[in-house]
Design a protein around this motif. Structure first.
Motif, mmCIF file in Angstrom:
data_model
loop_
_atom_site.group_PDB
_atom_site.id
_atom_site.type_symbol
_atom_site.label_atom_id
_atom_site.label_comp_id
_atom_site.label_asym_id
_atom_site.label_seq_id
_atom_site.Cartn_x
_atom_site.Cartn_y
_atom_site.Cartn_z
ATOM 1 N N TYR A 72 0.835 -1.209 0.000
ATOM 2 C CA TYR A 72 0.000 0.000 0.000
ATOM 3 C C TYR A 72 0.870 1.258 0.000
ATOM 4 O O TYR A 72 0.636 2.203 -0.772
ATOM 5 N N ALA A 73 1.858 1.291 0.884
ATOM 6 C CA ALA A 73 2.673 2.502 1.064
ATOM 7 C C ALA A 73 3.441 2.863 -0.200
ATOM 8 O O ALA A 73 3.458 4.031 -0.633
ATOM 9 N N ILE A 74 4.065 1.855 -0.813
ATOM 10 C CA ILE A 74 4.834 2.111 -2.034
ATOM 11 C C ILE A 74 3.902 2.534 -3.162
ATOM 12 O O ILE A 74 4.202 3.465 -3.926
ATOM 13 N N ALA A 75 2.746 1.868 -3.265
ATOM 14 C CA ALA A 75 1.805 2.177 -4.347
ATOM 15 C C ALA A 75 1.276 3.604 -4.246
ATOM 16 O O ALA A 75 1.167 4.308 -5.260
ATOM 17 N N VAL A 76 0.919 4.058 -3.032
ATOM 18 C CA VAL A 76 0.334 5.386 -2.906
ATOM 19 C C VAL A 76 1.365 6.473 -3.212
ATOM 20 O O VAL A 76 1.015 7.540 -3.755
ATOM 21 N N ILE A 77 2.635 6.219 -2.925
ATOM 22 C CA ILE A 77 3.676 7.198 -3.257
ATOM 23 C C ILE A 77 3.844 7.292 -4.778
ATOM 24 O O ILE A 77 3.937 8.391 -5.346
ATOM 25 N N ILE A 78 3.887 6.136 -5.459
ATOM 26 C CA ILE A 78 3.979 6.150 -6.925
ATOM 27 C C ILE A 78 2.750 6.829 -7.522
ATOM 28 O O ILE A 78 2.852 7.608 -8.483
ATOM 29 N N TYR A 79 1.589 6.544 -6.939
ATOM 30 C CA TYR A 79 0.330 7.141 -7.412
ATOM 31 C C TYR A 79 0.399 8.672 -7.332
ATOM 32 O O TYR A 79 -0.003 9.377 -8.264
ATOM 33 N N LEU A 80 0.930 9.188 -6.224
ATOM 34 C CA LEU A 80 1.090 10.633 -6.065
ATOM 35 C C LEU A 80 2.032 11.207 -7.125
ATOM 36 O O LEU A 80 1.723 12.228 -7.764
ATOM 37 N N LEU A 81 3.168 10.560 -7.338
ATOM 38 C CA LEU A 81 4.145 11.055 -8.312
ATOM 39 C C LEU A 81 3.560 11.084 -9.719
ATOM 40 O O LEU A 81 3.839 12.011 -10.502
ATOM 41 N N MET A 82 2.725 10.110 -10.047
ATOM 42 C CA MET A 82 2.118 10.085 -11.385
ATOM 43 C C MET A 82 1.059 11.174 -11.549
ATOM 44 O O MET A 82 0.831 11.661 -12.657
ATOM 45 N N HIS A 83 0.406 11.559 -10.475
ATOM 46 C CA HIS A 83 -0.525 12.700 -10.544
ATOM 47 C C HIS A 83 0.237 13.993 -10.834
ATOM 48 O O HIS A 83 -0.209 14.823 -11.639
ATOM 49 N N ILE A 84 1.372 14.150 -10.182
ATOM 50 C CA ILE A 84 2.197 15.338 -10.431
ATOM 51 C C ILE A 84 2.706 15.326 -11.873
ATOM 52 O O ILE A 84 2.711 16.358 -12.557
ATOM 53 N N MET A 85 3.102 14.152 -12.334
ATOM 54 C CA MET A 85 3.570 14.020 -13.713
ATOM 55 C C MET A 85 2.471 14.415 -14.704
ATOM 56 O O MET A 85 2.727 15.117 -15.690
ATOM 57 N N LEU A 86 1.234 13.980 -14.436
ATOM 58 C CA LEU A 86 0.125 14.311 -15.329
ATOM 59 C C LEU A 86 -0.190 15.802 -15.295
ATOM 60 O O LEU A 86 -0.477 16.414 -16.329
ATOM 61 N N ALA A 87 -0.132 16.404 -14.111
ATOM 62 C CA ALA A 87 -0.404 17.836 -13.992
ATOM 63 C C ALA A 87 0.606 18.668 -14.773
ATOM 64 O O ALA A 87 0.295 19.777 -15.234
ATOM 65 N N LEU A 88 1.818 18.132 -14.943
ATOM 66 C CA LEU A 88 2.885 18.855 -15.640
ATOM 67 C C LEU A 88 3.019 18.442 -17.104
ATOM 68 O O LEU A 88 3.890 18.974 -17.820
ATOM 69 N N ALA A 89 2.179 17.496 -17.570
ATOM 70 C CA ALA A 89 2.312 16.940 -18.924
ATOM 71 C C ALA A 89 2.185 18.025 -19.995
ATOM 72 O O ALA A 89 1.303 18.885 -19.932
ATOM 73 N N LYS A 90 3.078 17.950 -20.988
ATOM 74 C CA LYS A 90 3.071 18.913 -22.086
ATOM 75 C C LYS A 90 2.706 18.269 -23.417
ATOM 76 O O LYS A 90 2.548 18.973 -24.414
#
Length: 591
Positions: free
Chosen positions: A200-218
């Motif tokens: 759970y812990a590792i997955a939620v951290i990756i999930y957060l990073l991918m949200h940031i990646m999507l918010a910055l997508a060009k």
């Protein structure tokens, strides 16, 4: 004490020689000499050869030196045991002090089990702790569902910003679902290796990073990569929660927590557009801010995941206990503290391959799983058709604005709420009928839900016309969502009980097929609306739903017969019952 007749050999414990008879019917006691060891270390062990066990069993005399609570003596670690157990042994076990007179090192396995009533046994967690674990886990599930609805409502501004087509934009939700489909196939070995808590812990951290990646997508490529990885990490919340529920609740008590899980998974799809339609309609915010806001929500969730979640997978807990005892007590008890799950343990990569193959094998050879998964796949596809297509229908047919369309998603929440409360009736029926009809008592509400799904599709399709008030198709959506709920719920509870200790593999197979179908719906549903109109699209899927509504009726009538011929189900259900009985029965003399 004179030995019984039979072939004899000699074992030396700390230099004290004793005789062992290998006659199956005989038992020999060995006492350590008081002259050679301290009085308070005096012990008695009995070696018994039985016809049902490959190796002799060692049993401690409970009146003398006792092992830690929950621990019992097991087989001798000889060459035969080492060859068959695949157990990784420490170098210290191969000293010269313990041998059988033939140059072979001899030690004893000491089984590490959780004692009766142990507070670290997940089934014995307090009600407060169980509620805490379920709340955190289902909040994660809710955020993964909010993600889908938010992406759908933000398609317009994202298409304009990234300069992509409608089909290219729809790839985002389709690939998100493919991540949900594939990753559960490898989640079982991940949770077996690292435990559920750290998964759970590792997955939620990756999930957060991918949200940031999507918010910055060009560009489109970055968006697609972020969506795939969001689906892979978010699938933990969809798949592992079912295993967590099985860890901490006995079957009779799984109805309510599973209903909570199903509610968050479905209602979250409605909460997403309802929350973020206002962000999409604001030119200063639009789609990127949807992902920044969700990133903030996930960051807040990470804190209780680390503070509240506890390890709930029993084999992992026992392996950690065994490792701790090996470190603290060493060989002082003339044995190696060992968890049963360490016996025959294979490498991580072999386990991962085996788990993937097992899940696919279950789909091919287990008819109950195949038909339930196909039925759930259709239901989940219809759900995603609603999430993806409501904007199309209500904007094109009724001329709704983006905010008005967002409000229509309340119907999904209302339908999920009705489904949730219907579960209390199903749960009461189950408790009343289970002794008579067995686990098929889980199927009463899915019978109603299957027919309701077909009726809801017909209702929505036939009423989605400009000359019919918008409230009528909205009622159809409520019927659809209220019907999908018991279908989705039964897919977790009924399948979990059918496949016992391999429930995670069965659920992974079900999740794979369900999410593949949902991904396919996302890819073609808007084109299908264009070609057939919303009316005939919904009528088409209503007809398929009517055909598949026979699944729970067939399972109810023929389920026991089908399971009795199943290669896996009958064995795994028996193992599940034995696991639960361990908390109620005192271990026998063989441990």
């Amino acid at each position: 004490m004179a030995p019984s007749r039979g072939s004899e050999s000699t074992i030396s414990f700390s230099g004290l020689e004793t005789s062992r008879t290998l006659n199956e019917s005989s038992v020999v006691d060995f006492r350590s000499s008081e002259d050679e060891i301290n009085e308070n270390e005096k012990s008695v062990v009995t070696i018994r050869k039985t016809s049902t066990l490959t190796n002799p069993i060692i049993i401690a005399d409970p009146t003398l030196k006792e092992l830690p609570s929950g621990c019992t003596y097991g087989p001798i670690i000889d060459s035969t045991f080492r060859d068959t157990s695949n157990l990784e042994l420490e170098d210290e076990l191969f000293g010269s002090s313990n041998n059988n007179g033939n140059g072979e090192d001899i030690y004893i396995i000491i089984w590490v089990d959780l004692p009766i009533g142990s507070p670290i046994n997940p089934l014995n967690f307090s009600t407060k702790r169980k509620y805490g674990i379920m709340t955190v886990a289902t909040l994660f599930t809710c955020l993964t569902a909010v993600n889908v609805g938010a992406f759908s409502i933000g398609l317009g501004s994202m298409m304009k910003d990234l300069k992509i087509t409608r089909f290219q934009a729809s790839l985002g939700n389709g690939l998100y679902n493919l991540g949900f489909a594939i990753t559960p196939l490898v989640l079982a070995p991940l949770s077996e290796e690292f435990g559920r808590r750290w998964t759970y812990a590792i997955a939620v951290i990756i999930y957060l990073l991918m949200h940031i990646m999507l918010a910055l997508a060009k560009d489109l490529g970055t968006m697609i990569a972020a969506r795939v990885l969001q689906g892979c990490s978010g699938s933990v919340a969809a798949t592992l929660v079912g295993g967590t529920i099985s860890d901490i609740y006995i079957p009779a008590d799984r109805g309510l927590p599973t209903a909570m899980f199903a509610f968050t998974a479905m209602a979250g799809s409605g909460f997403g557009p309802l929350m973020f339609c206002w962000v999409e309609s604001n030119p200063k915010l639009e789609w990127r801010w949807m992902w920044w806001i969700q990133s903030m929500m996930i960051t807040i969730l990470i804190i209780p995941i680390f503070l509240i979640l506890r390890e709930t997978r029993e084999p992992v807990i026992l392996r950690r206990q065994a490792k701790k005892l090996r470190k603290e007590r060493g060989l002082s008890d003339v044995g190696r503290y060992t968890a049963r799950s360490e016996i025959g343990k294979i490498s991580f990569w072999v386990m991962m391959r085996s788990n993937c193959l097992r899940a696919i094998t279950f789909l091919v050879v287990e008819p109950i799983l195949l038909f339930f998964s196909t039925w759930m796949g259709l239901a989940w596809g219809v759900l995603y058709a609603m999430v993806t297509g409501l904007s199309y229908v209500f904007t094109g047919t009724y001329g709704f604005s983006i905010n008005q369309v967002g409000l229509i998603y309340i119907t999904i929440i209302i339908g999920a709420t009705i489904g949730f409360f219907s579960n209390f009736l199903q749960d009461a029926t189950y408790r009343r009928k289970v002794e008579k009809v067995g686990i098929e008592a889980r199927l009463y509400s899915p019978m109603v839900g299957g027919l309701g799904l077909a009726i809801g599709c017909f209702w929505f399709g036939l009423s989605s016309q400009p000359n019919i008030h918008w409230i009528m198709p909205s009622i159809g959506i409520v019927i659809i969502m209220a019907s999908i709920f018991p279908i989705y719920l039964s897919g977790f509870v009924y399948i979990s009980e059918c496949y016992g200790s391999y429930a995670s593999s069965a659920l992974a197979a079900q999740s794979f097929l369900r999410n593949v179908v949902a991904a396919a719906f996302v890819f073609f549903i808007l084109d299908m609306y264009d070609a057939l109109t919303p009316r005939w699209t919904s009528v088409t899927w209503g007809s398929v739903a009517l055909l598949l509504s026979t699944v729970p009726f067939i399972a109810f009538k023929f389920g026991p017969k089908i399971r009795s011929k199943s290669k896996y189900s009958k064995i795994l259900m028996k193992e599940e019952q034995e696991r639960l009985l361990r908390e109620k029965q005192v271990p026998n003399e063989l441990g």
